[in-house]
Design an enzyme around this catalytic site. Structure first.
Site, mmCIF file in Angstrom:
data_model
loop_
_atom_site.group_PDB
_atom_site.id
_atom_site.type_symbol
_atom_site.label_atom_id
_atom_site.label_comp_id
_atom_site.label_asym_id
_atom_site.label_seq_id
_atom_site.Cartn_x
_atom_site.Cartn_y
_atom_site.Cartn_z
ATOM 1 N N CYS A 2 -31.772 35.167 50.992
ATOM 2 C CA CYS A 2 -31.310 35.741 49.743
ATOM 3 C C CYS A 2 -29.960 36.406 49.958
ATOM 4 O O CYS A 2 -29.409 36.425 51.054
ATOM 5 C CB CYS A 2 -32.320 36.783 49.239
ATOM 6 S SG CYS A 2 -34.005 36.133 49.047
ATOM 7 N N ARG A 50 -32.183 35.574 44.747
ATOM 8 C CA ARG A 50 -33.312 35.087 45.529
ATOM 9 C C ARG A 50 -33.288 33.583 45.741
ATOM 10 O O ARG A 50 -33.088 32.812 44.792
ATOM 11 C CB ARG A 50 -34.627 35.458 44.841
ATOM 12 C CG ARG A 50 -35.839 35.121 45.700
ATOM 13 C CD ARG A 50 -37.142 35.403 45.006
ATOM 14 N NE ARG A 50 -38.261 35.199 45.925
ATOM 15 C CZ ARG A 50 -39.504 34.964 45.554
ATOM 16 N NH1 ARG A 50 -39.815 34.926 44.269
ATOM 17 N NH2 ARG A 50 -40.458 34.769 46.456
ATOM 18 N N LEU A 51 -33.477 33.189 46.997
ATOM 19 C CA LEU A 51 -33.855 31.828 47.367
ATOM 20 C C LEU A 51 -35.336 31.887 47.693
ATOM 21 O O LEU A 51 -35.744 32.457 48.711
ATOM 22 C CB LEU A 51 -33.054 31.338 48.565
ATOM 23 C CG LEU A 51 -33.425 29.950 49.104
ATOM 24 C CD1 LEU A 51 -33.112 28.869 48.070
ATOM 25 C CD2 LEU A 51 -32.693 29.658 50.408
ATOM 26 N N VAL A 53 -38.745 31.243 49.141
ATOM 27 C CA VAL A 53 -39.245 30.542 50.323
ATOM 28 C C VAL A 53 -40.718 30.863 50.566
ATOM 29 O O VAL A 53 -41.506 29.988 50.901
ATOM 30 C CB VAL A 53 -38.392 30.912 51.567
ATOM 31 C CG1 VAL A 53 -39.007 30.344 52.843
ATOM 32 C CG2 VAL A 53 -36.958 30.413 51.405
ATOM 33 N N GLY A 82 -33.739 37.399 54.119
ATOM 34 C CA GLY A 82 -34.080 36.902 55.449
ATOM 35 C C GLY A 82 -35.553 36.629 55.578
ATOM 36 O O GLY A 82 -36.265 36.422 54.580
ATOM 37 N N GLU A 83 -36.027 36.643 56.813
ATOM 38 C CA GLU A 83 -37.433 36.392 57.100
ATOM 39 C C GLU A 83 -37.892 37.319 58.215
ATOM 40 O O GLU A 83 -37.195 37.495 59.215
ATOM 41 C CB GLU A 83 -37.660 34.937 57.554
ATOM 42 C CG GLU A 83 -37.166 33.878 56.585
ATOM 43 C CD GLU A 83 -37.915 33.838 55.280
ATOM 44 O OE1 GLU A 83 -39.027 34.396 55.205
ATOM 45 O OE2 GLU A 83 -37.385 33.254 54.313
ATOM 46 N N ASP A 106 -43.287 38.598 52.305
ATOM 47 C CA ASP A 106 -42.905 39.472 53.403
ATOM 48 C C ASP A 106 -42.076 40.653 52.912
ATOM 49 O O ASP A 106 -42.008 41.695 53.574
ATOM 50 C CB ASP A 106 -42.162 38.692 54.498
ATOM 51 C CG ASP A 106 -40.906 37.999 54.005
ATOM 52 O OD1 ASP A 106 -40.760 37.792 52.790
ATOM 53 O OD2 ASP A 106 -40.068 37.628 54.854
ATOM 54 N N SER A 382 -32.860 24.943 63.674
ATOM 55 C CA SER A 382 -31.768 24.387 64.475
ATOM 56 C C SER A 382 -31.714 25.067 65.837
ATOM 57 O O SER A 382 -32.457 26.017 66.105
ATOM 58 C CB SER A 382 -30.424 24.528 63.740
ATOM 59 O OG SER A 382 -30.093 25.883 63.568
ATOM 60 N N GLY A 383 -30.790 24.599 66.693
ATOM 61 C CA GLY A 383 -30.800 24.985 68.102
ATOM 62 C C GLY A 383 -29.775 26.017 68.520
ATOM 63 O O GLY A 383 -29.573 26.228 69.722
#
Length: 633
Positions: A2, A50-51, A53, A82-83, A106, A382-383
């Site tokens: 977000c 907001r995105l 998820v 974030g998460e 969350d 991703s890495g």
């Protein structure tokens, strides 16, 4: 993922107008295309885009605790992006402590964690996040950024409080914030490193990774809550390999929690392939469909590939091999020169950055890759971070870079012609004094490196290189990843940036990280049962770059236009140096570092123009004395 924004202003009273906070919030719509909201109180305002998820129906923000009466304010209000990957464990712990929940998001867990532990909630969160909590009882604003700085957060002090946002554009929408830059800000723009806290806009600051900011009655206190620590590594090699694998086996599935489609970015390199293999294993174990994976390529790139020390092999064949090996649903995204040079795309990338940073064509192709991925998924693994913690970069082993009395990537770049002064007249670069500025930043960065008693000089130097890479190089990559992904409404997750893995590997000796003589030997051993042998043995190859002389000619044409006319940098650019570059493109492509140099200069010029940046303390660019004689001022 977000976008958050807001302010604390201790001179405002009830009835604060909402037009400004709505305008600030609207600037972040790309970060949060699904919903938006604002909250205003007597001394604070919070905005959120907001995105969606997790908990698509119940996670609306700004989120507040229930009002305690018809005329009372909520106890606390949060705007969070974030998460938090351990939110389920925290929710269970908080429930045992008597907290009740009305959503499965969350966000509510983080809000309740603040009510229980206050500002010390930072020690309990595992994730990537930027958050703002307004405490109505204490009349205090708390800003927090995650340990590694995966998620951005900027702020600027005002006469009576603070303005903040996920991106500089949100702050610039506030009438009290001006776009200004002086010598130090231009040095930050020209040097290829990020200094924690510093931003090329004068008066604006980035909340450094692992920090929190507390604002109360006009007083601000920026506090570090996390940093890397030097400890003896007592595990043997087998235990170290097993510990790395155990951590990855926990981290990757934990970062796959999502109520929207999730995929992985797969280059065919060791890092992204390891994440992909673990994610696919977790997906299949849960009975889910094959993981979707995506890679980037350019028209004719694999067929006409020319290897070099930075990119010895093309990604395409290895990505396809990994996809076949693990059984992912793979999608190559093929780009061409026309897309990379499209003015509209390049403007979008600049507006996504808000800052004059760039990675030549790499951030543009990354944006286009993410735009294609977003048609299929909302979250991508991703890495990023693996080279930093396992020691995959050339400067960890190159003798010259190890001995350099500056940031090692700048030393390697200088050997290959990457000199930020090369395209400017001496009066301009002398005024900035880049060399002394760089030296001062290096001294400051070295002073932050923790020491371990009895460590031999070689291991000590490796620890310094690791700390420099994690604190001054990785932030550039994380910024690029965040801005380009969020410009498309795609959430990027980076398992190798889990702080537990970073802390552990920071103290593993170099001899153990390279025990086979290969870079990242420790990761190769930890992933040995996951990947095909050619991928396990593949040398590091950088993110792909277009190899097309026509792209370079178009790029130098932009530089030539900047050097002539009334552009902000026109008088400061060295016309002879620009003409020499133009001649080089007539006989072939630019080198990797020539391209970075040109892109950086063009990006700085575009940034100054697009954001109408006011110069402060700089020599007058239009001074004809400077433009013709090059004398210092």
């Amino acid at each position: 993922m977000c976008g958050i924004t807001g302010w604390a202003d201790f001179t405002r009273g009830p009835g604060t107008p909402t037009e400004v906070i709505r305008a600030m919030t609207d600037t972040l719509e790309r970060r949060g295309p699904d919903a938006g909201g604002v909250w205003t109180g007597p001394h604070a305002a919070l905005g959120h885009r907001r995105l969606s998820v997790i908990d698509l129906e119940g996670g609306a923000q700004p989120m507040r605790t229930p009002e305690r009466g018809p005329d009372e304010l909520p106890r606390a209000v949060i705007s969070y992006g974030g998460e938090v990957y351990n939110f389920r464990e925290l929710r269970a712990e908080l429930a045992l402590l008597g907290h009740t929940f009305t959503t499965s998001s969350d966000t509510e867990v983080v809000l309740r964690a603040y009510l229980e532990w206050g500002a010390d909630l930072v020690h309990r969160l595992n994730g990537m996040y930027a958050l703002a909590v307004w405490d109505t009882e204490r009349e205090e604003l708390l800003l927090v950024r995650d340990r590694l700085g995966v998620k951005p957060l900027y702020y600027a002090a005002t006469g009576n409080g603070v303005v903040f946002g996920s991106e500089p554009k949100a702050l610039l929408a506030h009438p009290g914030i001006r776009a200004e830059a002086g010598p130090e800000e231009l040095c930050d723009a020209l040097l290829f490193l990020r200094t924690p806290g510093r931003v090329p806009f004068r008066g604006m600051r980035e909340l450094p990774p692992g920090h929190r900011l507390r604002v109360r009655h006009g007083r601000m206190a920026e506090e570090r809550y996390w940093s890397l620590e030097a400890r003896p590594h007592t595990d043997d090699l087998d235990t170290t390999i097993a510990t790395v694998r155990d951590l990855l086996d926990d981290i990757v599935p934990r970062q796959m929690v999502s109520d929207v489609p999730l995929c992985a970015l797969l280059s065919g390199g060791l890092d992204s392939s390891t994440v992909t293999a673990l994610a696919q294993r977790s997906r299949l174990a849960a009975g889910g469909p094959p993981l979707a994976t995506f890679s980037v390529d350019f028209t004719g790139h694999t067929e006409n590939f020319r290897g070099d020390p930075i990119r010895p092999t093309p990604d395409g064949p290895y990505a396809r091999q990994v996809a076949r090996h693990v059984g992912s649903d793979h999608h190559p995204v093929v780009l061409d020169r026309a897309r990379l040079t499209d003015p509209a795309v390049r403007r979008t990338v600049l507006r996504a950055w808000d800052l004059p940073f760039n990675f030549a064509d790499l951030d543009i192709s990354l944006y286009l890759l993410f735009a294609a991925v977003r048609e299929h998924a909302t979250v991508a693994l991703s890495g990023e971070g693996a080279d930093e913690i396992f020691g995959g970069y050339l400067w960890f082993s190159d003798p010259g870079a190890r001995r350099a009395e500056t940031f090692p990537w700048l030393k390697l770049g200088a050997h290959r012609g990457l000199d930020p002064r090369a395209l400017f007249r001496p009066w301009f670069t002398d005024h900035l004094d880049l060399a002394e500025y760089e030296a001062d930043l290096y001294r400051t960065a070295l002073a932050e490196v923790p020491r371990l008693a009895g460590e031999d000089p070689a291991d000590r130097r490796t620890r310094e290189l690791s700390h420099l890479t994690l604190t001054r190089w990785l932030p550039i990559l994380l910024d690029k990843k965040d801005r380009m992904s969020m410009a498309t409404g795609l959430e990027g997750r980076v398992p190798f940036c889990d702080h537990r893995l970073v802390e552990y590997l920071f103290n593993v000796p170099w001899a153990m990280k390279t025990f086979t003589g290969e870079e990242k030997a420790l990761l190769r051993a930890a992933a040995a049962d996951l990947l095909p042998e050619p991928v396990l043995r593949r040398r590091k190859a950088a993110y792909p770059s277009i190899q097309d002389p026509a792209y370079d000619r178009a790029l130098v044409a932009d530089l030539t236009a900047a050097a002539g006319g009334d552009s902000p940098l026109g008088a400061a650019l060295d016309g002879d140096a620009v003409r020499r570059l133009a001649a080089d493109t007539g006989t072939g492509t630019l080198s990797e570092f020539q391209r970075i140099l040109v892109e950086s200069t063009v990006r700085l010029e575009n940034w100054l123009s697009a954001y109408r940046v006011e110069p402060v303390g700089l020599p007058a660019a239009a001074d004809p004395h400077h433009a013709t004689t090059g004398e210092n001022r």
